[in-house]
Scaffold this motif. Structure first.
Motif: not given
Length: 443
Positions: A337-346
């Motif tokens: 998963h290259t888009d880490k935007t939502a992951i970073l929020e968690l």
């Protein structure tokens, strides 16, 4: 990279099968499955986070509560966290094996929990995602420690740890021993420690102190005992983590191990101490981390009715003061998963001051963040652990060969009863150096 990944996987897989490297956690857990990064029927982006504890445990319940709170707070942003619980049970290797299998299969969760000493090995294998540019310097400064390798940030701590010697005040009074002068700010010395053990011995049914020298099937012995080597002026590896020769087998390192051997030879400690012998009044002192505080507060009330019956002493020093630190951390994985935007929020949510306090309130450990309010009374066990962390905490060696280091350390401890320290360290150093050389040559 595939050659490197498979090589490190093979090495770590063999180690965890032999050791089970468990510092905490037990039983078997499960959680919701599903592809992280997928979008559910309600349009939520799923962020998958994998924990190392049982979902039904006190710690697991604390994690789940923080996930539930995240999902409630982010429901309007269409982000949903999903926890998967893969508990590490004593003597087993399920969590590490699962993690490394997921890496090879390309099915890693977006965020994982991992034991801090594995940072270098996991980062070099490509398992962890570099978050150096995602976490500001201001935010990084709010943590007591960070999970770094070669100057890059790969993880943030869940909680911090420190350890010390829990002691039975009743036995100490019977032996006429006064330890009121010893504190994190003014630790006792190796010589004073031996003197106390000598006086305690006659008043203890089993032994003066449980040094945990029998805990060599997992990470317990390395975690609790490595500070004695630092305190004696020794070390294990070079700064870059690729040289053991001249460090692990040095005279100063041998002096630290000799201190532990002396305690065995004098009958002050033993490999045969039972897991509850301190709690049932048969041993005067017990080396352990903060997770023992809830046990003493809530269990074994026959011998420890209140905190008037037990206390906590810091690690003794020799050349310098040194104490155990380092615990479990969160990391974003280097998955597909290259888009880490939502992951970073968690990740930011789970490492926030609010989450840090909620989780450590459940575990009895020290909050990983220095901006979490800590109203510990001076002289209390919690205060001692925190002050010791701040004043003398030193992490275990940072090396890509850490699993091999842990194995060799346990072998040395297990051999101290009958073996020669110098001979044991020569063997351990050769084994570790061979593995370091092999890993250094992998690209």
């Amino acid at each position: 990279m595939k050659k490197l990944l498979k090589s490190i996987f093979s090495m770590m897989f063999a180690v965890v099968l032999a050791l089970g490297m468990t510092a905490c956690g037990g039983g078997t857990g499960d959680g919701g499955e599903g592809d992280s990064g997928a979008v559910d029927s309600e349009g939520n982006t799923i962020v998958k986070i994998m924990f190392h504890v049982d979902k039904s445990s006190t710690e697991g319940q604390a994690y789940q509560k923080r996930i539930n709170a995240f999902n409630n707070a982010y429901k309007d942003k269409n982000i949903k966290a999903q926890g998967v619980f893969k508990a590490r049970s004593a003597g087993a290797s399920g969590y590490e094996t699962e993690l490394l299998n997921n890496q090879l299969e390309g099915t890693l969760a977006d965020i994982i929990t991992f034991d801090a000493p594995n940072t270098a090995a996991y980062a070099k294998s490509g398992l962890l995602y570099d978050i150096s540019s995602l976490i500001s310097a201001e935010e990084q400064a709010k943590f007591y420690s960070l999970n770094k390798y070669e100057g890059k940030l790969y993880g943030l701590p869940i909680q911090e740890s420190s350890a010390g010697f829990y002691y039975n005040k009743k036995i100490f009074r019977q032996a006429g021993i006064d330890v009121s002068a010893f504190s994190a700010e003014n630790p006792w010395t190796f010589a004073q420690f031996k003197e106390v053990c000598s006086r305690l011995k006659a008043h203890c049914e089993i032994a003066a102190v449980d040094m945990r020298i029998d805990a060599t099937k997992d990470e317990t012995a390395p975690y609790l005992l490595y500070p004695f080597i630092y305190a004696a002026g020794g070390d294990f590896t070079s700064g870059d983590g690729y040289t053991a020769t001249g460090y692990y087998d040095s005279a100063a390192t041998a002096k630290g191990f000799q201190f532990i051997k002396d305690l065995i030879s004098s009958g002050y400690t033993s490999y045969a101490i039972g897991p509850t012998d301190f709690f049932t009044g048969k041993v005067g002192m017990y080396l352990s981390s903060g997770w023992t505080i809830p046990d003493l507060d809530n269990k074994y009330r026959d011998n420890f009715a209140s905190r008037d019956d037990w206390g906590l002493l810091p690690y003794p020093k020799d050349v310098v003061a040194a104490s155990a630190t380092g615990s479990w951390s969160y990391a974003i994985t280097n998955n597909h998963h290259t888009d880490k935007t939502a992951i970073l929020e968690l990740l930011k949510w789970m490492t926030s001051a609010e989450s840090s306090k909620a989780i450590t309130d459940a575990t009895g450990m020290i909050p990983a963040r220095n901006d979490v309010e800590k109203s510990y009374q001076p002289g209390s066990p919690e205060y001692t652990l925190l002050k010791q962390l701040e004043l003398s905490g030193r992490e275990r060696p940072v090396t890509v060969a850490y699993p091999t280091f842990s194995t060799t350390f346990n072998q040395v401890i297990a051999g101290l009863g009958n073996g020669d320290v110098s001979t044991l360290l020569t063997s351990a150093t050769n084994t570790l150096q061979t593995e370091m050389n092999r890993l250094k040559n992998l690209k």
